[in-house]
Design a protein around this motif. Structure first.
Motif, PDB file in Angstrom:
ATOM      1  N   LYS A   1      16.822  11.847  10.717  1.00 14.65           N
ATOM      2  CA  LYS A   1      16.951  11.105   9.921  1.00 14.65           C
ATOM      3  C   LYS A   1      16.758  10.478  10.279  1.00 14.65           C
ATOM      4  N   GLU A  57      12.645  10.166  10.622  1.00 13.37           N
ATOM      5  CA  GLU A  57      11.913   9.749   8.633  1.00 13.37           C
ATOM      6  C   GLU A  57      12.301   8.808   8.544  1.00 13.37           C
ATOM      7  N   ARG A  58      13.325   7.795   9.092  1.00 10.78           N
ATOM      8  CA  ARG A  58      13.675   6.266   7.962  1.00 10.78           C
ATOM      9  C   ARG A  58      12.643   5.418   8.374  1.00 10.78           C
ATOM     10  N   GLU A  59      12.495   5.525  10.148  1.00 14.29           N
ATOM     11  CA  GLU A  59      11.559   4.554  10.508  1.00 14.29           C
ATOM     12  C   GLU A  59      10.284   5.106  10.211  1.00 14.29           C
ATOM     13  N   GLU A  60      10.061   6.291   9.839  1.00 17.41           N
ATOM     14  CA  GLU A  60       8.205   6.471   9.540  1.00 17.41           C
ATOM     15  C   GLU A  60       8.038   6.104   8.241  1.00 17.41           C
ATOM     16  N   LEU A  61       9.245   6.368   7.445  1.00 13.71           N
ATOM     17  CA  LEU A  61       8.605   5.824   5.483  1.00 13.71           C
ATOM     18  C   LEU A  61       8.528   4.141   5.902  1.00 13.71           C
ATOM     19  N   TRP A  62       9.340   3.465   6.901  1.00 17.66           N
ATOM     20  CA  TRP A  62       9.445   2.013   6.839  1.00 17.66           C
ATOM     21  C   TRP A  62       7.926   1.925   7.003  1.00 17.66           C
ATOM     22  N   LYS A  63       7.494   2.400   8.356  1.00 14.47           N
ATOM     23  CA  LYS A  63       6.137   2.546   8.744  1.00 14.47           C
ATOM     24  C   LYS A  63       5.163   2.896   7.362  1.00 14.47           C
ATOM     25  N   LYS A  64       5.215   3.547   6.232  1.00 16.86           N
ATOM     26  CA  LYS A  64       4.528   3.674   5.751  1.00 16.86           C
ATOM     27  C   LYS A  64       4.072   2.877   4.673  1.00 16.86           C
ATOM     28  N   LEU A  65       5.600   2.473   4.000  1.00 19.99           N
ATOM     29  CA  LEU A  65       5.208   0.901   3.289  1.00 19.99           C
ATOM     30  C   LEU A  65       4.825   0.565   4.247  1.00 19.99           C
TER      31      LEU A  65
END
Lengths: 335, 391
Positions: free
Chosen positions: B363, B366-374
């Motif tokens: 999790k 995934e959260r880190e990747e989401l932030w990176k994407k943003l």
């Protein structure tokens, strides 16, 4: 024997079967010398009990440091192979087993998860130094012509599990735990890893009563040409071991082996409450309050109300038990 | 009053008192009925006085030096004399009770607030002997002590003689007849347990713990309310108090009956699990040391299927996260003990713990990747040449 049509054969399964064969051929290189193991079992010096206790310690450390079952199984394999070929003094057993664990961890674990040797020694409550450990590692490596990836029972267990996945999902964690329980007894190091793993698989299938899964087991047995006699022998022993492991009876932990070190401040305060009081006990008489007549009556009238108010209105039972109210009669008797 | 004045008279008084003490100790046949009121009057006049207010308003009994009684050389002899009088073979309570009455006891109790520990020590002995010999005063004494403690806990939090009174109570509790009277049980629950909440607990904790344990040895069915009471009042901000509570709890567990243990094991070990995770190393250490107690271990063994799941997560977590290496080593001992006790359960819990951790890690990733994407999106937006923000 079994109708292979029921087994779904595709490219993956084919690859698995091939891998199985390769490992099967390799496993003989990683077997501890049977004569050596038998010697350990029969001797008093480094007895089977010592070895088993040390392996249990290795499991504790594996668990504690978060190492994988793979590390543990590999460590035990190294230990047994070494012990089977070298006569070592009992006082060195700690050092040998810890070296095996560290070597196995270096192979299997990521570098960031590797516990430094001084911490290993400290937690394991061992008496030797970091350089002792390093030297022992070298000795073990040399003696075993140490190649990084040994073929162990776990290798086969993983392969069997994957093969079985085509039909049903077995719990790999449970199988691994059971393998660990078996490895804590030196007797199981005499088994061929492929056979031991298959015996475990069969036990689990039979326990779950999945009839059609037995097909998979038979298939593997046929593919590797494992003799029925051998498989039955080890299946029986595995069953015995697992019933002990799963028994609800708790075994008493061996206290004497562990050191309990506490800080000075805590140690000082440990027994502060055990001091014997100086004042002698005053026994409560049955008619405590009734010996003295007058002052007692004063007490009763003033005491009863204020006491119940200070003790709260939910005081259970009357404060002055009934027999006290009989005290007037008693006085007349002695008058 | 100037303490250096009238030295000659003081010396005379002191030597007279000394003679009295010796006389009382060795003589026979001197205790006539007339002597009693005289003795009591003399003692009353000497010891009953208004205690001086403490020097500073913020006298902290734990830190500051007590103000000692200036006239102690005399007072001590008066107390000494009185005690030998009370303990004399010829002493007759039936005569004395006319003069040693409730009023006398009340004044005696007030003196327990003296800052001078030597005086309190003598008072302790005096009151102990009076309680022992004057059966008619016992209930009154208990009631008064009750009131003193309640005032102490709920109103003033000031009284210097709590430890001494508790010591006397210890000898009384030790002598309780069975079955215990309701009054005594009430005292335990309404007074002794709340005494644990006071800030200056360290001054009298040893005596308080002794009283509690004596109660439980008399009547084991009181164990559940006692432990629940302690858990309710468990210190939340004072680590020193937590260590004291843990010590007392171990004393209680040392004498607990297995049937009682089963009743409170869940809330108990939930608290112990919190203590073991405490960043204050003394608290964690004291809690972990429970596993070195053979009797407690035997109780844990019998109930490992309940206790292990409660302790497991904290133990595992602090084995990885605690800053203090000694604590980590103790945790290893505890985990090893559990492992040997109940292998199957331990393995199950390990597997669950590992899979939970893996899920958490996933999790987080995934959260880190989401932030990176943003972040990347934001960057791309910022780099648009026309500068117009798309709707």
């Amino acid at each position: 024997k079994q109708n292979l049509v029921y087994l779904h054969i595709d490219m993956d399964a084919f690859k698995l079967m091939k891998e199985l064969r390769v490992n099967y051929d390799q496993e003989v290189h990683y077997l501890p010398k049977v004569t050596g193991l038998v010697f350990i079992e029969s001797t008093v010096r480094i007895s089977a009990k010592c070895r088993d206790a040390k392996v249990e310690d290795l499991w504790s450390l594996t668990s504690f440091f978060g190492y994988s079952t793979q590390t543990f199984v590999l460590a035990v394999n190294l230990l047994d192979r070494f012990l089977a070929m070298m006569r070592i003094q009992p006082k060195h057993l700690s050092c040998v087993s810890l070296s095996c664990l560290h070597m196995a961890a270096k192979v299997t674990e990521e570098e960031c998860n590797l516990t430094p040797t001084d911490e290993l020694i400290r937690i394991g409550q061992c008496r030797f130094t970091v350089s002792d450990l390093a030297r022992m590692e070298k000795i073990v490596t040399e003696k075993l012509n140490f190649k990084s990836k040994a073929v162990t029972a776990l290798t086969f267990l993983h392969l069997y599990h994957e093969i079985a996945l085509s039909k049903e999902t077995l719990s790999l964690e449970k199988l691994e735990a059971q393998l660990k329980a078996c490895l804590c007894r030196i007797a199981f190091s005499k088994a061929k890893p492929s056979v031991l793993a298959l015996a475990l698989l069969r036990q689990e299938i039979e326990a779950l009563q999945w009839e059609d899964m037995l097909e998979v087991a038979y298939y593997i047995q046929a593919h590797l040409k494992i003799a029925n006699v051998e498989l039955m022998l080890w299946s029986e022993r595995v069953a015995q071991c697992l019933s002990d492991y799963a028994s609800p009876e708790c075994s008493k932990p061996n206290h004497r082996r562990l050191q309990w070190i506490v800080s000075r401040r805590t140690a000082q305060n440990l027994h502060s409450y055990r001091s014997v009081p100086e004042l002698p006990t005053i026994p409560e008489g049955c008619w405590d309050e009734s010996e003295s007549e007058d002052s007692c009556e004063d007490m009763m009238s003033s005491g009863e109300e204020s006491l119940s108010s200070s003790l709260g209105s939910d005081a259970e039972g009357s404060f002055f038990p009934p027999h006290l109210r009989r005290q007037k009669q008693r006085q007349y008797l002695f008058a | 009053m100037d303490t250096l004045s009238d030295l000659k008279m003081k010396e005379y008084k002191r030597s007279t008192l000394n003679e009295l003490v010796d006389y009382v100790t060795v003589s026979r046949g001197y205790l006539t009925e007339q002597a009693y009121p005289e003795v009591v009057k003399m003692v009353s006049h000497n010891i009953f006085r208004t205690l001086p207010p403490s020097d500073s308003n913020e006298f902290d009994p734990e830190e500051d030096e007590p103000t000692l009684e200036a006239s102690w050389p005399h007072l001590q002899l008066v107390y000494e004399f009185f005690i030998r009088f009370l303990e004399s073979q010829e002493f007759q309570p039936s005569i004395a009770k006319k003069y040693i009455d409730q009023k006398f006891v009340l004044q005696l109790l007030e003196l327990f607030d003296s800052e001078d520990p030597r005086e309190r020590d003598y008072l302790k002995t005096v009151l102990h002997r009076i309680y022992g010999k004057f059966l008619g005063l016992r209930a009154f004494i208990r009631k008064q002590i009750n009131n003193i403690f309640l005032r102490f806990v709920y109103e003033t939090e000031h009284f210097n003689g709590v430890a001494e009174l508790l010591e006397i109570l210890g000898s009384i509790i030790n002598g309780f007849a069975l079955p215990l009277k309701a009054e005594h049980k009430q005292f335990l629950v309404k007074v002794l347990i709340p005494l644990h909440t006071v800030r200056s607990l360290s001054l009298f904790h040893a005596q308080l713990a002794y009283c509690i344990v004596q109660f439980l040895e008399k009547d084991p069915t009181l164990t559940e309310p006692v432990i629940r009471g302690l858990l309710k009042f468990w210190p939340k901000t004072c680590s020193q108090k937590e260590v004291m509570f843990l010590g007392e709890l171990e004393e209680i567990l040392d004498v607990i009956e297995p049937t009682q243990f089963v009743k409170i094991q869940e809330p108990l070990f939930k608290q112990i699990s919190r203590c073991v995770s405490s960043p204050h190393f003394q608290v964690a250490e004291r809690a972990l040391y429970y596993w070195n107690n053979e009797y407690i271990m035997s109780l844990i063994e019998e109930n490992s299927s309940v206790i292990l799941p409660i302790m497991f997560a904290s133990l595992y977590r602090i084995s990885k996260e605690h800053w203090n290496p000694a604590i980590v080593a103790l945790v290893y001992n505890v985990l090893k003990a559990f492992m040997e006790m109940n292998s199957t359960l331990f393995d199950e819990l390990t597997a669950t713990y590992k899979s939970d951790r893996q899920r958490e890690k996933k999790k987080e990733k995934e959260r880190e990747e989401l932030w990176k994407k943003l972040e990347d999106l934001e960057l791309k937006r910022g780099l648009r040449s026309d500068g117009i923000i798309p709707t």
